[in-house]
Design an enzyme around this catalytic site. Structure first.
Site, mmCIF file in Angstrom:
data_model
loop_
_atom_site.group_PDB
_atom_site.id
_atom_site.type_symbol
_atom_site.label_atom_id
_atom_site.label_comp_id
_atom_site.label_asym_id
_atom_site.label_seq_id
_atom_site.Cartn_x
_atom_site.Cartn_y
_atom_site.Cartn_z
ATOM 1 N N LYS A 7 -13.307 -0.076 15.310
ATOM 2 C CA LYS A 7 -12.046 -0.938 15.600
ATOM 3 C C LYS A 7 -11.418 -0.697 16.990
ATOM 4 O O LYS A 7 -10.837 -1.712 17.359
ATOM 5 C CB LYS A 7 -11.049 -0.351 14.684
ATOM 6 C CG LYS A 7 -11.269 -0.780 13.144
ATOM 7 C CD LYS A 7 -10.180 0.394 12.090
ATOM 8 C CE LYS A 7 -10.518 -0.468 10.860
ATOM 9 N NZ LYS A 7 -10.182 0.454 9.625
ATOM 10 N N PHE B 134 -4.414 2.867 14.902
ATOM 11 C CA PHE B 134 -4.777 3.947 13.730
ATOM 12 C C PHE B 134 -5.843 3.450 12.950
ATOM 13 O O PHE B 134 -6.113 2.183 12.784
ATOM 14 C CB PHE B 134 -3.406 4.158 13.157
ATOM 15 C CG PHE B 134 -2.808 5.669 13.684
ATOM 16 C CD1 PHE B 134 -2.094 5.415 14.880
ATOM 17 C CD2 PHE B 134 -3.001 6.502 12.780
ATOM 18 C CE1 PHE B 134 -1.402 6.535 15.348
ATOM 19 C CE2 PHE B 134 -2.027 7.808 13.377
ATOM 20 C CZ PHE B 134 -1.439 7.558 14.496
ATOM 21 N N ASN C 198 0.861 -1.076 -0.231
ATOM 22 C CA ASN C 198 0.046 -0.008 -0.046
ATOM 23 C C ASN C 198 0.723 1.220 -0.126
ATOM 24 O O ASN C 198 2.333 1.181 0.022
ATOM 25 C CB ASN C 198 -1.104 -0.161 1.253
ATOM 26 C CG ASN C 198 -0.058 0.027 2.479
ATOM 27 O OD1 ASN C 198 0.461 0.916 2.863
ATOM 28 N ND2 ASN C 198 -0.380 -0.957 3.189
ATOM 29 N N LYS D 87 -11.122 -4.524 18.601
ATOM 30 C CA LYS D 87 -9.614 -4.630 18.855
ATOM 31 C C LYS D 87 -8.924 -4.536 20.349
ATOM 32 O O LYS D 87 -7.899 -4.539 20.743
ATOM 33 C CB LYS D 87 -8.497 -4.134 17.934
ATOM 34 C CG LYS D 87 -8.938 -4.347 16.528
ATOM 35 C CD LYS D 87 -7.668 -3.779 15.536
ATOM 36 C CE LYS D 87 -8.095 -3.732 14.131
ATOM 37 N NZ LYS D 87 -7.067 -4.349 13.353
ATOM 38 N N ASP E 30 -3.473 -10.403 12.816
ATOM 39 C CA ASP E 30 -4.076 -8.837 13.274
ATOM 40 C C ASP E 30 -2.936 -8.628 14.366
ATOM 41 O O ASP E 30 -3.072 -8.998 15.453
ATOM 42 C CB ASP E 30 -5.553 -8.721 13.708
ATOM 43 C CG ASP E 30 -5.569 -7.186 14.126
ATOM 44 O OD1 ASP E 30 -5.013 -6.602 14.375
ATOM 45 O OD2 ASP E 30 -6.662 -6.769 13.446
HETATM 46 O O1 PMT Z 1 2.848 6.051 6.653
HETATM 47 P P1 PMT Z 1 2.488 7.346 6.336
HETATM 48 O O2 PMT Z 1 2.357 7.767 4.632
HETATM 49 O O3 PMT Z 1 2.709 8.624 7.099
HETATM 50 O O4 PMT Z 1 0.503 7.376 6.332
HETATM 51 C C1 PMT Z 1 0.213 7.086 7.845
HETATM 52 C C2 PMT Z 1 -1.009 6.022 7.898
HETATM 53 C C3 PMT Z 1 -2.285 6.652 6.921
HETATM 54 C C4 PMT Z 1 -0.551 4.902 7.315
HETATM 55 C C5 PMT Z 1 -1.373 6.161 9.353
HETATM 56 O O5 PMT Z 1 -1.794 7.261 9.759
HETATM 57 C C6 PMT Z 1 -2.583 5.039 9.469
HETATM 58 O O6 PMT Z 1 -3.569 5.524 9.425
HETATM 59 N N1 PMT Z 1 -2.128 3.724 9.813
HETATM 60 C C7 PMT Z 1 -3.228 2.775 9.836
HETATM 61 C C8 PMT Z 1 -3.572 2.425 8.625
HETATM 62 C C9 PMT Z 1 -4.512 1.252 8.670
HETATM 63 O O7 PMT Z 1 -4.614 0.817 7.469
HETATM 64 O O8 PMT Z 1 -5.284 0.958 9.357
HETATM 65 P P2 PMT Z 1 -6.467 -0.541 9.503
HETATM 66 O O9 PMT Z 1 -7.789 0.351 9.415
HETATM 67 O O10 PMT Z 1 -6.175 -1.232 8.193
HETATM 68 O O11 PMT Z 1 -6.057 -1.161 10.785
HETATM 69 C C10 PMT Z 1 -6.422 -0.575 11.858
HETATM 70 C C11 PMT Z 1 -5.408 -0.742 13.157
HETATM 71 O O12 PMT Z 1 -5.063 -2.163 13.029
HETATM 72 C C12 PMT Z 1 -4.199 -0.147 12.574
HETATM 73 O O13 PMT Z 1 -3.397 0.304 13.882
HETATM 74 C C13 PMT Z 1 -3.143 -1.054 11.997
HETATM 75 O O14 PMT Z 1 -1.680 -0.818 12.417
HETATM 76 C C14 PMT Z 1 -3.722 -2.422 12.800
HETATM 77 N N2 PMT Z 1 -3.504 -3.496 12.025
HETATM 78 C C15 PMT Z 1 -4.174 -3.971 10.901
HETATM 79 C C16 PMT Z 1 -4.296 -5.082 10.121
HETATM 80 C C17 PMT Z 1 -3.219 -6.082 10.735
HETATM 81 N N3 PMT Z 1 -3.107 -7.156 10.234
HETATM 82 N N4 PMT Z 1 -2.464 -5.745 11.993
HETATM 83 C C18 PMT Z 1 -2.712 -4.542 12.584
HETATM 84 O O15 PMT Z 1 -1.971 -4.518 13.512
#
Ligand code: PMT
Length: 436
Positions: free
Chosen positions: A352, A338, A225, A356, A321
């Site tokens: 979330k 995030f 991504n 989580k 996750d």
């Molecule tokens: O890196 P940059 O270009 O500065 O951009 C920053 C960002 C947009 C990446 C950052 O601010 C951000 O929002 N990161 C989380 C992005 C995300 O895809 O979130 P999610 O909705 O998929 O996941 C929710 C949370 O679970 C996140 O904290 C993620 O780190 C965590 N997660 C998700 C999937 C997974 N398999 N394991 C996880 O730990």
């Protein structure tokens, strides 16, 4: 007690109902050997009379920058030179904002600019004012300039609400001040003169994930991504600035970080998962900023895939996750997630937070034409807490400013947790020692 023997303390009193506690504080500082002179803002005089402090300290009280009589006795520059330290208690939200902006339109603001004595502030205000992004940002600015904070206590407030923002009891303020001074005297201040004491994340171990992950399809292709790692790296740097020990698990990005950060480079979600679980055990806070690939290939081809058919199917399987695994650990760290959302930002973020089992979630809107967040230098966040107790908006700014503001919220939350668990323990001890 004589820990403050020979110390000249300039006690700043600002406008707030907690100003009544400053009178007892002045007394406690004198009991510990200090000589105290009091400077009151106009706001403070609405709550308590200068005469009270004059009687308690035996010194005239200073209230105005433009008072010829007071200036003739001890001008503001002499007063600034006289002080070994300035302690502002209570420090109102307004005072913190004025100090952050270096305003010199009253006596206290002028003294703070005209002195090289260390500055200690004990903020006191309504809990929402304390958690407001503007106050958080002002505190961050002051901390980065070496101002020492005596953190507010948690409990019932004069406004009828309950939360973080109470002025600690005068004896606690005095004891914390002595503790900080002894730390500084013991040589804990860094050589550059910046105060290390009172930093909000002192002695906390923060684990942060940043950047994307890459899931191989064949030797030359992968699924990933647009995350650049900038947000996570900014948080790691800000955390060091605020006194934390930091471990940063970075996906494949082209960023460098300070040497004081322990960096672990990974490529895949599984590698990030393994590294995070190993480190999380010894961490106080986990901030999951990485944009982790939710799926990986069921089978990675060991040779480059050739284009033969019009269509092609790849079978993907779920990645672990990472955040959920950490939040399910026994004795887990404080967990911050995030959420990068294109729509229904609040709803998805809160979902979330709950699914989580997080302590806090920072949501960013990633579908705005002027700022896609991914890869950009700026961001804005909406931060939500477990228990659905409202939220804080961190306005659009450079990611390092946003990172500091977020960490201030984390630090405030940690302080609240520590205080409430101490209160619970005290209550448990009291009730277990009650006769049946
Ligand atoms: O890196 P940059 O270009 O500065 O951009 C920053 C960002 C947009 C990446 C950052 O601010 C951000 O929002 N990161 C989380 C992005 C995300 O895809 O979130 P999610 O909705 O998929 O996941 C929710 C949370 O679970 C996140 O904290 C993620 O780190 C965590 N997660 C998700 C999937 C997974 N398999 N394991 C996880 O730990």
């Amino acid at each position: 007690m004589s820990e403050l023997n020979n110390k000249n303390i300039l006690l700043g009193v600002t406008g707030g109902i907690a100003a009544y506690k400053s009178a007892i504080l002045a007394r406690r500082l004198i009991d510990s050997g200090a000589t105290v002179r009091v400077v009151m803002t106009q706001g403070a005089q609405a709550f308590i009379q200068p005469m009270t402090f004059q009687a308690l300290t035996g010194n005239p009280v200073h209230t105005s920058l433009l008072d010829a009589e007071a200036e003739a006795a001890m001008g503001h520059i002499e007063l600034a030179r006289w002080a070994d330290l300035i302690l502002i208690a209570p420090a109102s939200a307004n005072t913190l904002a004025r100090l952050a902006h270096g305003l010199a339109d009253d006596l206290l603001g002028t003294l703070c600019l005209a002195t090289d004595a260390p500055l200690y502030v004990a903020p006191a205000m309504n809990r929402l004012m304390w958690a407001h992004a503007a106050t958080v940002h002002n505190c961050q600015t002051l901390r980065s300039r070496g101002v020492n904070f005596i953190e507010p206590a948690v409990g019932a407030q004069a406004c009828g609400e309950t939360g973080s923002g109470r002025l600690p009891e005068p004896e606690d303020i005095r004891d914390q001040l002595i503790g900080m001074l002894q730390g500084v005297n013991a040589g804990q201040a860094p050589a550059n003169g910046e105060q290390s004491m009172g930093k909000p994340l002192n002695s906390q171990h923060l684990l942060i994930t940043a950047g994307p992950t890459q899931e191989a399809i064949d030797p030359v292709r992968y699924i990933s991504n647009k995350s650049s790692g900038k947000m996570g790296f900014a948080i790691a740097e800000a955390a060091v600035n605020l006194g934390a020990k930091v471990t940063l698990i970075a996906g494949p990005v082209s960023l460098s970080c300070s040497e004081s950060i322990k960096r672990i480079d990974v490529v895949t979600a599984e590698q990030m998962h393994n590294a995070a679980l190993k480190t999380a055990k010894d961490s106080d806070v986990f901030i999951s900023v990485a944009a982790v690939s939710d799926y990986r290939l069921e089978k990675i081809e060991d040779k480059k895939i050739k284009k033969n058919d019009e269509q092609m199917q790849l079978t993907l399987i779920r990645n672990p996750d990472i955040l959920k695994s950490v939040s399910e650990m026994e004795d887990r760290p404080f967990c911050v997630g995030f959420a990068a959302e294109t729509n229904n930002v609040r709803e998805h973020a809160l979902g979330k937070l709950e699914r989580k089992s997080l302590d806090m979630i920072a949501a960013n809107h990633v579908a705005q034409a002027n700022n896609p967040v991914f890869g950009s230098d700026t961001n804005a966040l909406d931060v939500y807490w477990a228990g659905n107790e409202g939220h804080t908006h961190i306005a659009s700014a450079n990611k390092s400013v946003v990172a500091h503001a977020l960490l201030e919220l984390v630090a405030q939350r940690l302080a609240t947790n520590v205080l409430s668990s101490a209160a619970n323990n005290a209550a448990a001890t009291t009730s277990s020692s009650d006769p049946a």
